[in-house]
Scaffold this motif. Sequence first.
Motif, PDB file in Angstrom:
ATOM      1  N   GLY A  48      25.830 -20.997 -29.459  1.00  0.00           N
ATOM      2  CA  GLY A  48      26.058 -22.343 -28.958  1.00  0.00           C
ATOM      3  C   GLY A  48      26.008 -22.485 -27.448  1.00  0.00           C
ATOM      4  O   GLY A  48      25.963 -23.602 -26.946  1.00  0.00           O
ATOM      5  N   MET A  49      26.017 -21.382 -26.722  1.00  0.00           N
ATOM      6  CA  MET A  49      25.960 -21.467 -25.261  1.00  0.00           C
ATOM      7  C   MET A  49      24.530 -21.771 -24.818  1.00  0.00           C
ATOM      8  O   MET A  49      23.585 -21.175 -25.334  1.00  0.00           O
ATOM      9  CB  MET A  49      26.404 -20.157 -24.606  1.00  0.00           C
ATOM     10  CG  MET A  49      27.831 -19.792 -24.805  1.00  0.00           C
ATOM     11  SD  MET A  49      28.330 -18.366 -23.799  1.00  0.00           S
ATOM     12  CE  MET A  49      27.214 -17.095 -24.357  1.00  0.00           C
ATOM     13  N   THR A  50      24.393 -22.685 -23.845  1.00  0.00           N
ATOM     14  CA  THR A  50      23.054 -23.036 -23.363  1.00  0.00           C
ATOM     15  C   THR A  50      22.917 -23.006 -21.852  1.00  0.00           C
ATOM     16  O   THR A  50      21.800 -23.121 -21.340  1.00  0.00           O
ATOM     17  CB  THR A  50      22.663 -24.445 -23.847  1.00  0.00           C
ATOM     18  OG1 THR A  50      23.634 -25.377 -23.368  1.00  0.00           O
ATOM     19  CG2 THR A  50      22.596 -24.514 -25.367  1.00  0.00           C
ATOM     20  N   CYS A  51      24.038 -22.871 -21.117  1.00  0.00           N
ATOM     21  CA  CYS A  51      23.946 -22.987 -19.656  1.00  0.00           C
ATOM     22  C   CYS A  51      25.095 -22.259 -18.962  1.00  0.00           C
ATOM     23  O   CYS A  51      25.974 -21.696 -19.609  1.00  0.00           O
ATOM     24  CB  CYS A  51      23.966 -24.465 -19.261  1.00  0.00           C
ATOM     25  SG  CYS A  51      25.521 -25.294 -19.683  1.00  0.00           S
ATOM     26  N   GLY A  52      25.082 -22.322 -17.654  1.00  0.00           N
ATOM     27  CA  GLY A  52      26.123 -21.700 -16.845  1.00  0.00           C
ATOM     28  C   GLY A  52      27.497 -22.296 -17.090  1.00  0.00           C
ATOM     29  O   GLY A  52      28.510 -21.596 -17.016  1.00  0.00           O
ATOM     30  N   HIS A  53      27.552 -23.593 -17.365  1.00  0.00           N
ATOM     31  CA  HIS A  53      28.834 -24.232 -17.652  1.00  0.00           C
ATOM     32  C   HIS A  53      29.425 -23.640 -18.933  1.00  0.00           C
ATOM     33  O   HIS A  53      30.633 -23.385 -19.026  1.00  0.00           O
ATOM     34  CB  HIS A  53      28.656 -25.737 -17.786  1.00  0.00           C
ATOM     35  CG  HIS A  53      29.915 -26.491 -18.075  1.00  0.00           C
ATOM     36  ND1 HIS A  53      31.124 -25.903 -18.305  1.00  0.00           N
ATOM     37  CD2 HIS A  53      30.156 -27.813 -18.178  1.00  0.00           C
ATOM     38  CE1 HIS A  53      32.041 -26.813 -18.545  1.00  0.00           C
ATOM     39  NE2 HIS A  53      31.484 -27.985 -18.473  1.00  0.00           N
ATOM     40  N   SER A  82      33.023 -21.695 -19.337  1.00  0.00           N
ATOM     41  CA  SER A  82      34.055 -22.084 -20.299  1.00  0.00           C
ATOM     42  C   SER A  82      34.534 -20.874 -21.090  1.00  0.00           C
ATOM     43  O   SER A  82      35.736 -20.674 -21.276  1.00  0.00           O
ATOM     44  CB  SER A  82      33.520 -23.151 -21.250  1.00  0.00           C
ATOM     45  OG  SER A  82      33.228 -24.334 -20.563  1.00  0.00           O
ATOM     46  N   VAL A  83      33.587 -20.070 -21.560  1.00  0.00           N
ATOM     47  CA  VAL A  83      33.947 -18.868 -22.314  1.00  0.00           C
ATOM     48  C   VAL A  83      34.711 -17.903 -21.409  1.00  0.00           C
ATOM     49  O   VAL A  83      35.758 -17.369 -21.785  1.00  0.00           O
ATOM     50  CB  VAL A  83      32.691 -18.200 -22.919  1.00  0.00           C
ATOM     51  CG1 VAL A  83      33.026 -16.836 -23.511  1.00  0.00           C
ATOM     52  CG2 VAL A  83      32.072 -19.108 -23.971  1.00  0.00           C
ATOM     53  N   ARG A  84      34.200 -17.675 -20.205  1.00  0.00           N
ATOM     54  CA  ARG A  84      34.849 -16.768 -19.258  1.00  0.00           C
ATOM     55  C   ARG A  84      36.293 -17.210 -18.977  1.00  0.00           C
ATOM     56  O   ARG A  84      37.216 -16.390 -18.946  1.00  0.00           O
ATOM     57  CB  ARG A  84      34.051 -16.699 -17.961  1.00  0.00           C
ATOM     58  CG  ARG A  84      34.573 -15.682 -16.966  1.00  0.00           C
ATOM     59  CD  ARG A  84      33.723 -15.595 -15.714  1.00  0.00           C
ATOM     60  NE  ARG A  84      32.413 -15.030 -16.021  1.00  0.00           N
ATOM     61  CZ  ARG A  84      31.272 -15.709 -16.034  1.00  0.00           C
ATOM     62  NH1 ARG A  84      31.246 -16.991 -15.745  1.00  0.00           N
ATOM     63  NH2 ARG A  84      30.137 -15.110 -16.320  1.00  0.00           N
ATOM     64  N   SER A  85      36.485 -18.496 -18.773  1.00  0.00           N
ATOM     65  CA  SER A  85      37.807 -19.031 -18.463  1.00  0.00           C
ATOM     66  C   SER A  85      38.799 -18.764 -19.594  1.00  0.00           C
ATOM     67  O   SER A  85      39.935 -18.330 -19.341  1.00  0.00           O
ATOM     68  CB  SER A  85      37.700 -20.531 -18.194  1.00  0.00           C
ATOM     69  OG  SER A  85      38.968 -21.095 -17.992  1.00  0.00           O
ATOM     70  N   GLU A  86      38.402 -19.022 -20.819  1.00  0.00           N
ATOM     71  CA  GLU A  86      39.309 -18.822 -21.959  1.00  0.00           C
ATOM     72  C   GLU A  86      39.583 -17.341 -22.221  1.00  0.00           C
ATOM     73  O   GLU A  86      40.718 -16.943 -22.444  1.00  0.00           O
ATOM     74  CB  GLU A  86      38.759 -19.495 -23.213  1.00  0.00           C
ATOM     75  CG  GLU A  86      38.782 -21.003 -23.158  1.00  0.00           C
ATOM     76  CD  GLU A  86      40.177 -21.582 -22.992  1.00  0.00           C
ATOM     77  OE1 GLU A  86      41.159 -21.023 -23.519  1.00  0.00           O
ATOM     78  OE2 GLU A  86      40.283 -22.631 -22.316  1.00  0.00           O
ATOM     79  N   VAL A  87      38.542 -16.522 -22.185  1.00  0.00           N
ATOM     80  CA  VAL A  87      38.707 -15.095 -22.477  1.00  0.00           C
ATOM     81  C   VAL A  87      39.529 -14.409 -21.386  1.00  0.00           C
ATOM     82  O   VAL A  87      40.318 -13.502 -21.665  1.00  0.00           O
ATOM     83  CB  VAL A  87      37.333 -14.409 -22.671  1.00  0.00           C
ATOM     84  CG1 VAL A  87      37.476 -12.901 -22.778  1.00  0.00           C
ATOM     85  CG2 VAL A  87      36.646 -14.969 -23.919  1.00  0.00           C
TER      86      VAL A  87
END
Length: 69
Positions: free
Chosen positions: A10-15, A19-24
Motif C-alpha cells: 500500500g505504500m506509494t511515496c515518501g509520505h 508514516s510507517v517509520r513514525s509508528e514503528v
Amino acid sequence: MTTTTYTVTGMTCGHCEGSVRSEVSKLPGVSAIDVSAASGRLVIASESPLDDAAVLAAVDEAGYSAARA
C-alpha cells in the motif's frame, strides 16, 4: 542486535514511508528503520527480537498492511 524484514503493501511515496517509520519508531527497542515504498520493504534493527504482532499493529496504525518477509 537483531534485524527483521517485513513486506509492506500500500505504500506509494515518501509520505507513506514516513508514516510507517513514525509508528514503528514508537516500539521499544527499535534502533534503526529502513523503509522503502519502491521495494515495499521494512527492515527494522532492534536490540532484541521484536514482537511481530506489535510491528504489524504499528504498520496497520500507519494505514498499511505488512507481513514478515
